[in-house]
Design an enzyme around this catalytic site. Structure first.
Site, PDB file in Angstrom:
ATOM      1  N   GLY A  10       0.823  -1.215   0.000  1.00 41.72           N
ATOM      2  CA  GLY A  10       0.000   0.000   0.000  1.00 41.72           C
ATOM      3  C   GLY A  10       0.853   1.258   0.000  1.00 41.72           C
ATOM      4  N   GLY A  40      -0.554   4.773  -0.892  1.00 44.10           N
ATOM      5  CA  GLY A  40      -1.624   5.348  -0.058  1.00 44.10           C
ATOM      6  C   GLY A  40      -1.132   6.542   0.752  1.00 44.10           C
ATOM      7  N   GLN A  41      -2.032   7.092   1.587  1.00 41.68           N
ATOM      8  CA  GLN A  41      -1.684   8.305   2.344  1.00 41.68           C
ATOM      9  C   GLN A  41      -0.495   8.040   3.275  1.00 41.68           C
ATOM     10  OE1 GLN A  41      -4.388   9.547   5.482  1.00 41.68           O
ATOM     11  NE2 GLN A  41      -3.598  11.642   5.457  1.00 41.68           N
ATOM     12  N   ILE A  98      -1.218  -1.734  -5.694  1.00 44.80           N
ATOM     13  CA  ILE A  98      -1.966  -2.350  -6.792  1.00 44.80           C
ATOM     14  C   ILE A  98      -1.850  -1.491  -8.049  1.00 44.80           C
ATOM     15  CG2 ILE A  98      -4.177  -1.204  -6.352  1.00 44.80           C
ATOM     16  CD1 ILE A  98      -5.309  -4.238  -6.655  1.00 44.80           C
ATOM     17  N   TYR A 148     -15.354  -0.489   8.479  1.00 42.44           N
ATOM     18  CA  TYR A 148     -13.924  -0.228   8.675  1.00 42.44           C
ATOM     19  C   TYR A 148     -13.542  -0.472  10.141  1.00 42.44           C
ATOM     20  CZ  TYR A 148      -9.613   2.587   8.817  1.00 42.44           C
ATOM     21  OH  TYR A 148      -8.330   3.034   8.993  1.00 42.44           O
ATOM     22  N   LYS A 199     -11.101  -3.305  11.760  1.00 40.26           N
ATOM     23  CA  LYS A 199      -9.905  -2.933  12.520  1.00 40.26           C
ATOM     24  C   LYS A 199      -9.924  -3.592  13.907  1.00 40.26           C
ATOM     25  CE  LYS A 199      -7.553  -0.609   9.549  1.00 40.26           C
ATOM     26  NZ  LYS A 199      -6.280  -1.202   9.075  1.00 40.26           N
TER      27      LYS A 199
HETATM   28  C1  VAH Z   1     -10.690   7.300   8.141  1.00 40.42           C
HETATM   29  N1  VAH Z   1      -8.484   8.356   8.087  1.00 40.42           N
HETATM   30  O1  VAH Z   1     -11.162   8.404   8.293  1.00 40.42           O
HETATM   31  C2  VAH Z   1      -9.199   7.125   8.403  1.00 40.42           C
HETATM   32  C3  VAH Z   1      -8.949   6.847   9.860  1.00 40.42           C
HETATM   33  C4  VAH Z   1      -9.424   7.514  12.170  1.00 40.42           C
HETATM   34  C5  VAH Z   1      -9.883   7.589  10.784  1.00 40.42           C
HETATM   35  O2  VAH Z   1      -8.960   5.496  10.133  1.00 40.42           O
HETATM   36  O3  VAH Z   1     -11.353   6.357   7.793  1.00 40.42           O
END
Ligand code: VAH
Length: 308
Positions: free
Chosen positions: A6, A9-10, A33, A140, A144
């Site tokens: 990755g 990515g940021q 990718i 998300y 996590k």
């Molecule tokens: C998001 N920048 O906004 C990510 C992060 C804490 C937020 O995981 O999804």
């Protein structure tokens, strides 16, 4: 030898540069990718890798003699809400591949990030402790929190060395905002510089924990370089720098651009943000492996406006 998954990515974009400065360009393999920025291609090895493809991962690890992996592949919060199963699959299958390869000793140390998104609406919002109730309500966040528990399980059951940090919202200028709920705090700088105004999708008083990217990179490399016995938490460490609301961020920007104007057009991302803590207690990371942030809110604003 280090492999970054990755790397376009940021976080990956900043991490690659810092790792190559510290370890030498040839010792840090970038991968994503999609093709990276030119300077990443020109400064060291790059491989096209789909982190869901186990065979490709094993091929690249063997080809370069990789000993450590920084796994920074994920679909972020707002995007994953639009395609839950794709978000879950990408975030979890890619983690399982690296945990299994670690268990099989194909390499020996893994970094995998969690997020404040792993906390939920019933988590204490201020001084959020390292150990607390966690009931994330986003795809998300669920991925996590699950990932944290899997990392801890593999460490305890198989003795693998996987390390993790719960990132707050991260602010940087080297990549465009990437589908995160906190990315308003990145976009606002681009718009303030170009147009002198910004329409914010969070409410003016929605406070979130945030951090400037150089501090996040320092913490990421810091935890990976710490002696294994100091890394006592093997789910994921709380990490903090500062917190602000959109209103407070706009005020800080106005110190540099006096006629900057912020307006509000609140959308569903505000509901995501309201389910997250406002201020994190990261004393355990400070005690265990000597973490401390360098950038304050004002220092971040000044540096961002200088560089966007
Ligand atoms: C998001 N920048 O906004 C990510 C992060 C804490 C937020 O995981 O999804």
């Amino acid at each position: 030898k280090i492999l970054v998954l990755g790397s376009s990515g940021q976080i990956g974009t900043d991490l690659i540069e810092t790792l190559r400065q510290s370890y030498g360009n040839e010792n840090v393999v970038a991968s994503d990718i999609k093709e990276p920025a030119k300077h990443i291609l020109e400064s060291g090895p790059f491989e096209i890798v789909n982190a869901m493809d186990r065979d490709r991962l094993e091929e690249v690890v063997a080809k370069h003699g990789i000993t450590q992996i920084y796994h920074l592949v994920a679909m972020l919060s707002a995007t994953a809400e639009k395609m839950p199963m794709k978000g879950w699959d990408l975030n979890m299958v890619s983690l399982f591949h690296t945990l299994e390869m670690l268990r099989e000793k194909q390499f020996n140390k893994l970094y995998w990030p969690s997020s404040i998104a792993a906390f939920g609406p019933t988590t204490p919002k201020v001084d959020t402790p390292q150990h607390t109730v966690m009931d994330p309500g986003t795809v998300y966040g669920i991925s996590k929190l699950s990932g944290e528990l899997w990392c801890d399980y593999y460490c305890k059951k198989y003795g693998v060395d996987v390390r993790s940090i719960r990132y707050p919202g991260l602010i940087s200028y080297k990549t465009e905002p990437g589908g995160g709920t906190t990315d308003y705090a990145v976009d606002i700088f681009h718009k303030a510089k170009k147009e002198g105004k910004y329409e914010c999708y969070l409410a003016e008083d929605t406070a979130l924990p945030m951090m400037y990217m150089p501090d996040a990179i320092k913490a990421t490399i810091g935890i990976m370089e710490a002696p294994a016995e100091d890394v006592k938490i093997r789910t994921s460490y709380n990490l903090a720098a500062f917190s602000f609301t959109p209103k407070q961020l706009a005020e800080a920007i106005k110190k540099h651009i006096p006629d900057f104007e912020i307006t509000y057009n609140v959308d569903s991302r505000n509901d995501i943000a309201l389910g997250w803590p406002q201020e994190i207690d990261d004393q355990v990371a400070r005690q265990d492996w000597g973490w401390k942030n360098d950038f304050s809110l004002d220092a971040m604003v000044e540096d961002m406006l200088k560089n966007v």
